[in-house]
Scaffold this motif. Sequence first.
Motif, PDB file in Angstrom:
ATOM      1  N   TYR A  81     -25.507  59.024  37.543  1.00  0.00           N
ATOM      2  CA  TYR A  81     -25.731  58.993  36.263  1.00  0.00           C
ATOM      3  C   TYR A  81     -24.528  59.747  35.690  1.00  0.00           C
ATOM      4  N   SER A  82     -24.073  59.159  34.471  1.00  0.00           N
ATOM      5  CA  SER A  82     -23.112  60.040  33.840  1.00  0.00           C
ATOM      6  C   SER A  82     -23.663  61.192  33.220  1.00  0.00           C
ATOM      7  N   LEU A 128     -12.394  53.299  30.363  1.00  0.00           N
ATOM      8  CA  LEU A 128     -12.411  53.634  31.714  1.00  0.00           C
ATOM      9  C   LEU A 128     -13.897  53.061  32.157  1.00  0.00           C
ATOM     10  N   GLN A 129     -13.671  52.328  33.209  1.00  0.00           N
ATOM     11  CA  GLN A 129     -14.882  51.874  34.115  1.00  0.00           C
ATOM     12  C   GLN A 129     -15.556  53.084  34.676  1.00  0.00           C
ATOM     13  N   TYR A 130     -16.811  53.008  34.777  1.00  0.00           N
ATOM     14  CA  TYR A 130     -17.527  54.292  35.509  1.00  0.00           C
ATOM     15  C   TYR A 130     -16.785  54.542  36.960  1.00  0.00           C
ATOM     16  N   TYR A 168     -17.680  54.477  25.792  1.00  0.00           N
ATOM     17  CA  TYR A 168     -17.496  54.920  27.457  1.00  0.00           C
ATOM     18  C   TYR A 168     -18.765  54.857  28.089  1.00  0.00           C
ATOM     19  N   MET A 169     -19.847  54.890  27.259  1.00  0.00           N
ATOM     20  CA  MET A 169     -21.294  54.903  27.865  1.00  0.00           C
ATOM     21  C   MET A 169     -22.312  54.024  26.881  1.00  0.00           C
ATOM     22  N   LEU A 213     -20.429  53.931  31.816  1.00  0.00           N
ATOM     23  CA  LEU A 213     -21.030  55.074  32.024  1.00  0.00           C
ATOM     24  C   LEU A 213     -22.496  55.091  31.464  1.00  0.00           C
ATOM     25  N   TYR A 214     -23.383  55.580  31.852  1.00  0.00           N
ATOM     26  CA  TYR A 214     -24.851  55.540  31.103  1.00  0.00           C
ATOM     27  C   TYR A 214     -25.372  56.775  30.875  1.00  0.00           C
TER      28      TYR A 214
END
Length: 197
Positions: free
Chosen positions: A173-174, A49-51, A89-90, A119-120
């Motif tokens: 932010y994630s 998944l993209q953010y 994912y991140m 995500l990050y």
Amino acid sequence: MNWLRKNPFEVISILIGNGDFVDVEKFVEPLKNSGIADMAYIPSSNTTLQYNQWPTLGELILQGKRVIVYMDYKADEARVPYILSEFTYMWETPFSPTDANFPCTIDRPSGMTNDGGKLYMANHNLNAQLSVFGETVLIPDKVNLNRTNAASGYGSLGLAAEQCIGMFFHPFYSVVSLSVTDKGGQPYGLDLPHFYS
């Protein structure tokens, strides 16, 4: 789990640090017994998944999937679909930071040169270096907690958030990794849409 039941409009993320590389299935029983497995989010597709493709908080709440579980090493979504591979994912900013500027640079996974739409996680948990018997060790910098967890100013969570958002154009932010959350400027009170771990 009692906290989640008492707070039905909250969504949490859990990052399992698996530095010992334990098989992912060893985590199944505790997550099932706690009830977390039943509330854990499972992406609907096998693609990363993209953010901007993640469900909203409202969608997670309505689906009853209010826990997102990540594991840094040895996750296997084919075997345990609700334990997500963190680095699929991140990405993360520098791990165990000692620089109060909290640079918003990609540190993990290694070899990643751009954010890839992931995500990050901002590792915003300042450490101090200590020399013990000729070895350097890192310990949480509790002396500067009020500054580190503040909403604004040098070394603050608020300033770091503004810098990362400006650099990567993510609107959020994630995950923000903090070592202590009961000191400083109550970081969860920032007027920014963050998740905290």
